[in-house]
Design a protein around this motif. Structure first.
Motif: not given
Length: 203
Positions: A10-13, A33-34, A49-54
């Protein structure tokens, strides 16, 4: 010993990764996801690295890290919301974070993550007449010992600590204005030391 490594759910910014960098911790991956927050962090922290939807993330398939942070959605816990609690569609994603942590722990024989940091609104104390925060504590404790149950409490204290056999959890309400932010913004911060008894000291 090398740098501690951090993963952010839920990383946000990228608040937790930035805090990690400022503390000498290496942010490795994030889940969000945003689109706009992802654009912010890919620009500012291109090495993460970005993994998207938890919901599609599996803790046993990603790089193990020392610390997992998760400011899971507060929408259903906030006193400004409908108060659906951990059964709500958004705040219920807390359980997905616990799943990811358990999967990583299982894959690494309980070695990673060593710490978790949970952040949420103070409304979590009163949501469902205190039952939701009890569930938060119990689910985190069950990462280490699935035989322990947490008794109910109608009024949670703004700070507390749980010590177990080789693990510890501490929580405290902090207000952003103490760090120079020009507004009152109270949040619960909970540190779980899953491999030791230093949660209170860390917090």
């Amino acid at each position: 010993m090398g740098k501690l490594k951090l993963g952010s759910l839920f990383d946000g910014s990228g608040g937790f990764p930035l805090g990690g960098l400022l503390s000498g911790i290496e942010p490795v991956w994030a889940s969000e996801i945003e689109p706009f927050p992802i654009r912010v962090t890919t620009r500012r922290l291109p090495f993460v690295k970005h993994y998207g939807d938890i919901n599609r993330l599996h803790g046993d398939e990603i790089e193990p890290v020392d610390i997992i942070t998760f400011g899971s959605p507060c929408t259903d816990l906030s006193i400004a919301g409908k108060r659906e609690g951990l059964e709500g569609r958004q705040s219920g994603l807390f359980h997905q974070a616990i799943r990811v942590i358990k999967e990583m722990r299982h894959k690494t024989n309980g070695n990673y993550p060593k710490f978790i940091v949970f952040e949420n609104v103070p409304g979590a104390f009163s949501s469902n007449k205190g039952e939701d925060f009890r569930i938060v504590l119990e689910e985190i404790i069950k990462i280490c010992d699935d035989k322990i149950s947490v008794p109910g409490c109608a009024k949670w204290q703004p700070a507390g600590c749980v010590m177990g056999d080789g693990f510890s959890i501490a929580w405290r309400v902090l207000d952003a204005d103490a760090w120079g932010v020009p507004q009152r913004r109270k949040r619960i911060y909970l540190v779980g030391h899953l491999t030791g008894i230093c949660a209170g000291k860390v917090l």
